[in-house]
Design a protein around this motif. Structure first.
Motif, PDB file in Angstrom:
ATOM      1  N   THR A   1      35.006  39.892  39.979  1.00 46.18           N
ATOM      2  CA  THR A   1      34.522  40.528  41.208  1.00 46.18           C
ATOM      3  C   THR A   1      35.504  40.352  42.352  1.00 46.18           C
ATOM      4  OG1 THR A   1      32.224  40.188  40.544  1.00 46.18           O
ATOM      5  CG2 THR A   1      32.643  40.581  42.883  1.00 46.18           C
ATOM      6  N   ALA A   2      35.990  39.106  42.514  1.00 47.15           N
ATOM      7  CA  ALA A   2      36.889  38.821  43.630  1.00 47.15           C
ATOM      8  C   ALA A   2      38.200  39.594  43.503  1.00 47.15           C
ATOM      9  CB  ALA A   2      37.163  37.320  43.695  1.00 47.15           C
ATOM     10  N   LEU A   3      38.764  39.631  42.301  1.00 47.20           N
ATOM     11  CA  LEU A   3      40.033  40.347  42.117  1.00 47.20           C
ATOM     12  C   LEU A   3      39.829  41.853  42.266  1.00 47.20           C
ATOM     13  CD1 LEU A   3      41.650  38.408  39.109  1.00 47.20           C
ATOM     14  CD2 LEU A   3      42.151  38.181  41.551  1.00 47.20           C
ATOM     15  N   GLY A   4      38.705  42.360  41.766  1.00 44.70           N
ATOM     16  CA  GLY A   4      38.418  43.781  41.918  1.00 44.70           C
ATOM     17  C   GLY A   4      38.294  44.172  43.383  1.00 44.70           C
ATOM     18  N   GLU A   5      37.648  43.318  44.192  1.00 44.41           N
ATOM     19  CA  GLU A   5      37.510  43.600  45.622  1.00 44.41           C
ATOM     20  C   GLU A   5      38.846  43.588  46.344  1.00 44.41           C
ATOM     21  OE1 GLU A   5      34.789  40.615  46.866  1.00 44.41           O
ATOM     22  OE2 GLU A   5      32.997  41.720  46.194  1.00 44.41           O
ATOM     23  N   ARG A   6      39.825  42.852  45.779  1.00 42.02           N
ATOM     24  CA  ARG A   6      41.150  42.794  46.396  1.00 42.02           C
ATOM     25  C   ARG A   6      42.099  43.863  45.830  1.00 42.02           C
ATOM     26  NH1 ARG A   6      39.193  37.540  46.663  1.00 42.02           N
ATOM     27  NH2 ARG A   6      39.644  36.438  48.617  1.00 42.02           N
ATOM     28  N   GLY A   7      41.544  44.769  45.049  1.00 44.97           N
ATOM     29  CA  GLY A   7      42.330  45.913  44.586  1.00 44.97           C
ATOM     30  C   GLY A   7      43.026  45.750  43.252  1.00 44.97           C
ATOM     31  N   TRP A   8      42.758  44.642  42.550  1.00 38.17           N
ATOM     32  CA  TRP A   8      43.408  44.461  41.240  1.00 38.17           C
ATOM     33  C   TRP A   8      42.664  45.266  40.192  1.00 38.17           C
ATOM     34  CZ3 TRP A   8      47.970  42.177  41.148  1.00 38.17           C
ATOM     35  CH2 TRP A   8      48.310  41.254  42.149  1.00 38.17           C
ATOM     36  N   PRO A   9      43.395  46.027  39.341  1.00 41.88           N
ATOM     37  CA  PRO A   9      42.727  46.805  38.285  1.00 41.88           C
ATOM     38  C   PRO A   9      42.284  45.876  37.144  1.00 41.88           C
ATOM     39  CG  PRO A   9      44.934  47.681  38.800  1.00 41.88           C
ATOM     40  CD  PRO A   9      44.841  46.306  39.411  1.00 41.88           C
ATOM     41  N   ILE A  10      40.989  45.693  36.986  1.00 45.19           N
ATOM     42  CA  ILE A  10      40.445  44.839  35.932  1.00 45.19           C
ATOM     43  C   ILE A  10      40.265  45.687  34.676  1.00 45.19           C
ATOM     44  CG2 ILE A  10      38.580  43.281  35.284  1.00 45.19           C
ATOM     45  CD1 ILE A  10      40.155  42.377  37.713  1.00 45.19           C
ATOM     46  N   ARG A  11      40.678  45.117  33.559  1.00 48.73           N
ATOM     47  CA  ARG A  11      40.557  45.821  32.281  1.00 48.73           C
ATOM     48  C   ARG A  11      39.561  45.112  31.390  1.00 48.73           C
ATOM     49  NH1 ARG A  11      42.309  49.130  34.850  1.00 48.73           N
ATOM     50  NH2 ARG A  11      44.194  50.395  34.636  1.00 48.73           N
ATOM     51  N   PRO A  12      38.771  45.870  30.624  1.00 49.17           N
ATOM     52  CA  PRO A  12      37.777  45.255  29.723  1.00 49.17           C
ATOM     53  C   PRO A  12      38.462  44.494  28.591  1.00 49.17           C
ATOM     54  CG  PRO A  12      37.840  47.638  29.434  1.00 49.17           C
ATOM     55  CD  PRO A  12      38.722  47.327  30.585  1.00 49.17           C
TER      56      PRO A  12
ATOM     57  N   ALA B   1      39.437  32.640  45.578  1.00 47.52           N
ATOM     58  CA  ALA B   1      38.100  32.814  45.008  1.00 47.52           C
ATOM     59  C   ALA B   1      37.529  31.485  44.500  1.00 47.52           C
ATOM     60  CB  ALA B   1      38.139  33.827  43.874  1.00 47.52           C
ATOM     61  N   GLY B   2      38.342  30.425  44.580  1.00 42.64           N
ATOM     62  CA  GLY B   2      37.880  29.112  44.137  1.00 42.64           C
ATOM     63  C   GLY B   2      37.850  28.947  42.641  1.00 42.64           C
ATOM     64  N   VAL B   3      38.673  29.732  41.926  1.00 40.37           N
ATOM     65  CA  VAL B   3      38.685  29.685  40.463  1.00 40.37           C
ATOM     66  C   VAL B   3      39.989  29.080  39.982  1.00 40.37           C
ATOM     67  CG1 VAL B   3      38.627  31.052  38.344  1.00 40.37           C
ATOM     68  CG2 VAL B   3      37.163  31.683  40.280  1.00 40.37           C
ATOM     69  N   ASN B   4      39.896  28.119  39.071  1.00 44.32           N
ATOM     70  CA  ASN B   4      41.087  27.505  38.474  1.00 44.32           C
ATOM     71  C   ASN B   4      41.498  28.285  37.228  1.00 44.32           C
ATOM     72  OD1 ASN B   4      43.101  25.387  38.203  1.00 44.32           O
ATOM     73  ND2 ASN B   4      41.942  24.713  36.416  1.00 44.32           N
ATOM     74  N   ILE B   5      42.777  28.700  37.187  1.00 43.41           N
ATOM     75  CA  ILE B   5      43.305  29.381  36.007  1.00 43.41           C
ATOM     76  C   ILE B   5      43.682  28.318  34.981  1.00 43.41           C
ATOM     77  CG2 ILE B   5      45.034  30.969  35.126  1.00 43.41           C
ATOM     78  CD1 ILE B   5      43.110  32.196  37.146  1.00 43.41           C
ATOM     79  N   GLU B   6      43.001  28.305  33.830  1.00 40.28           N
ATOM     80  CA  GLU B   6      43.240  27.291  32.808  1.00 40.28           C
ATOM     81  C   GLU B   6      44.482  27.605  31.965  1.00 40.28           C
ATOM     82  OE1 GLU B   6      41.548  24.608  32.781  1.00 40.28           O
ATOM     83  OE2 GLU B   6      39.825  25.156  34.027  1.00 40.28           O
ATOM     84  N   ASP B   7      44.713  28.898  31.723  1.00 39.31           N
ATOM     85  CA  ASP B   7      45.884  29.323  30.949  1.00 39.31           C
ATOM     86  C   ASP B   7      46.138  30.781  31.280  1.00 39.31           C
ATOM     87  OD1 ASP B   7      48.013  29.245  29.224  1.00 39.31           O
ATOM     88  OD2 ASP B   7      46.857  28.649  27.462  1.00 39.31           O
ATOM     89  N   VAL B   8      47.322  31.256  30.914  1.00 41.98           N
ATOM     90  CA  VAL B   8      47.667  32.641  31.217  1.00 41.98           C
ATOM     91  C   VAL B   8      48.571  33.196  30.126  1.00 41.98           C
ATOM     92  CG1 VAL B   8      49.661  31.973  32.632  1.00 41.98           C
ATOM     93  CG2 VAL B   8      48.589  34.210  32.983  1.00 41.98           C
ATOM     94  N   ARG B   9      48.396  34.457  29.822  1.00 40.04           N
ATOM     95  CA  ARG B   9      49.275  35.168  28.902  1.00 40.04           C
ATOM     96  C   ARG B   9      49.612  36.521  29.509  1.00 40.04           C
ATOM     97  NH1 ARG B   9      45.883  34.196  23.290  1.00 40.04           N
ATOM     98  NH2 ARG B   9      46.188  31.941  23.145  1.00 40.04           N
ATOM     99  N   ILE B  10      50.795  37.008  29.197  1.00 39.90           N
ATOM    100  CA  ILE B  10      51.223  38.305  29.709  1.00 39.90           C
ATOM    101  C   ILE B  10      51.642  39.179  28.543  1.00 39.90           C
ATOM    102  CG2 ILE B  10      52.802  39.526  31.248  1.00 39.90           C
ATOM    103  CD1 ILE B  10      53.185  36.929  32.781  1.00 39.90           C
ATOM    104  N   GLU B  11      51.067  40.365  28.467  1.00 37.14           N
ATOM    105  CA  GLU B  11      51.463  41.338  27.460  1.00 37.14           C
ATOM    106  C   GLU B  11      52.124  42.502  28.185  1.00 37.14           C
ATOM    107  OE1 GLU B  11      49.712  43.758  23.589  1.00 37.14           O
ATOM    108  OE2 GLU B  11      48.535  42.211  24.589  1.00 37.14           O
ATOM    109  N   HIS B  12      53.404  42.714  27.920  1.00 29.35           N
ATOM    110  CA  HIS B  12      54.156  43.750  28.614  1.00 29.35           C
ATOM    111  C   HIS B  12      53.908  45.105  27.969  1.00 29.35           C
ATOM    112  CE1 HIS B  12      56.336  40.739  30.940  1.00 29.35           C
ATOM    113  NE2 HIS B  12      56.406  40.037  29.822  1.00 29.35           N
ATOM    114  N   ALA B  13      53.692  46.095  28.803  1.00 31.90           N
ATOM    115  CA  ALA B  13      53.453  47.446  28.296  1.00 31.90           C
ATOM    116  C   ALA B  13      54.762  48.064  27.823  1.00 31.90           C
ATOM    117  CB  ALA B  13      52.833  48.310  29.395  1.00 31.90           C
ATOM    118  N   ALA B  14      54.745  48.667  26.632  1.00 29.54           N
ATOM    119  CA  ALA B  14      55.950  49.286  26.077  1.00 29.54           C
ATOM    120  C   ALA B  14      56.327  50.518  26.886  1.00 29.54           C
ATOM    121  CB  ALA B  14      55.717  49.670  24.613  1.00 29.54           C
TER     122      ALA B  14
END
Length: 361
Positions: A350-361, A316-329
């Protein structure tokens, strides 16, 4: 610099040796624990063979309590043309050297501001110091050649040199490193006594706060024993804030309107001062902190998921500046928070949603 001796093959010593060896410096490894030196050598950090004569630079990477005595011995034995240590405190070792009658001309105190919760040579990496500050504390007696050797070391390790007074350094690390370690440990200690039901509710916030509480207690006892005064000074001020915060919270639970109002003001004050301090923490590559937009995506806990989402972000041409992961209990899933420039967030969602990734608010 063509040759070096690294005395002490723990995390920092071995990481330094790996960085130097990877850039063509012949590194000789010394440690009273022969198995540690052997492990570092097996990792490619250097050789256990003694040098034929004086090397260009000796790097002393031993606990602060032993730094001055090891330096003094190396200087008296003529091991190198220049000497530095990487201890996390600087004023104490310098004063101990002076008390031992050792001239400071061939020596410079340094401290790479990098580390891990794990210790020992197996935790070492050649890139540990890349982009990290490396403090240099020269004295008026320090030879220019020794300063230049230290600067060359910092460059070979791809760190960023920062020149400071030794005692100013010790006050600074008391604030930004040593006190946070103790506070993290104090918060984590409450979990050791907590009910199991409460512990199961742990989320990313408590993981962030207690991450460094996993550090080796023996290592931290050595560090704190070498810098107790400045750390106690910072904790005095933290304790005053704690006292005020406790009083404010007691006010909030009071039936008296004036006490509740005072309590509200006290809590707001500490939260706002916390905001003001947090924005001063340097951001990516040491630059001013940036405000990123978060794109939250639910992913399953299976091999390749992170790689796939990063690949889709790249497409999608987007650079990820940082990332965090919260594991579901209790679930084999997690919420990945992708931090990006605000202008890129809508396109990434938009790009991730079109590729089937569940986007959360």
């Amino acid at each position: 610099m063509r040759t070096a001796v690294v005395i002490g093959t723990g995390l920092v010593g071995t990481s330094t040796a790996l960085a130097l060896a990877g850039r063509g410096v012949r590194v000789h490894l010394v440690d009273r624990d022969r198995s540690s030196a052997g492990t570092a050598a097996a990792l490619g950090a250097g050789t256990e063979e003694a040098p034929d004569g004086p090397v260009d630079l000796a790097v002393v990477a031993v606990p602060p309590a032993h730094t001055a005595s090891v330096l003094a011995g190396a200087i008296r034995d003529g091991v190198a043309r220049g000497y530095l240590d990487v201890a996390s405190v600087k004023g104490g070792p310098r004063r101990e050297l002076e008390a031992l009658g050792v001239g400071l001309a061939p020596y410079i105190g340094t401290h790479p501001m990098a580390g891990k919760e794990r210790s020992g040579p197996l935790a070492a990496t050649a890139d540990l110091f890349e982009g990290r500050p490396w403090v240099l504390t020269p004295t008026p007696d320090t030879d220019t050649e020794v300063l230049n050797l230290a600067l060359e070391l910092v460059a070979l390790c791809r760190a960023v040199p920062v020149v400071m007074d030794a005692d100013a350094h010790d006050r600074a690390v008391a604030l930004v490193s040593h006190t946070p370690q103790l506070i993290s440990s104090m918060v984590a200690a409450r979990l050791a006594e907590a009910d199991e039901t409460a512990v199961r509710l742990c989320g990313q916030g408590i993981r962030d706060v207690t991450r460094i509480a996993a550090s080796d207690p023996r290592m931290w006892m050595e560090i704190l024993s070498a810098n107790p005064g400045p750390v106690a000074d910072v904790l005095d001020r933290v304790a005053a804030d704690l006292d005020e915060t406790v009083r404010a919270l007691r006010g909030l639970e009071s039936a008296d309107e004036d006490k509740r109002r005072t309590g509200t003001g006290g809590i707001e004050d500490v939260l706002r001062r916390g905001n003001a301090g947090r924005v001063r923490v340097p951001g990516k590559h040491g630059a001013a902190p940036a405000a990123y937009e978060v794109v939250a995506v639910l992913i399953s806990d299976r091999p390749g998921e992170l790689a796939a989402i990063f690949a889709d972000a790249g497409r999608a041409g987007v650079n990820i500046e940082d990332v965090r992961i919260e594991h579901a209990a209790g679930q084999q899933a997690g919420l990945v928070q992708l931090m990006v420039e605000p202008s890129a967030a809508p396109a990434l969602s938009t790009a991730l949603g079109e590729r089937g990734w569940p986007i959360r608010p």
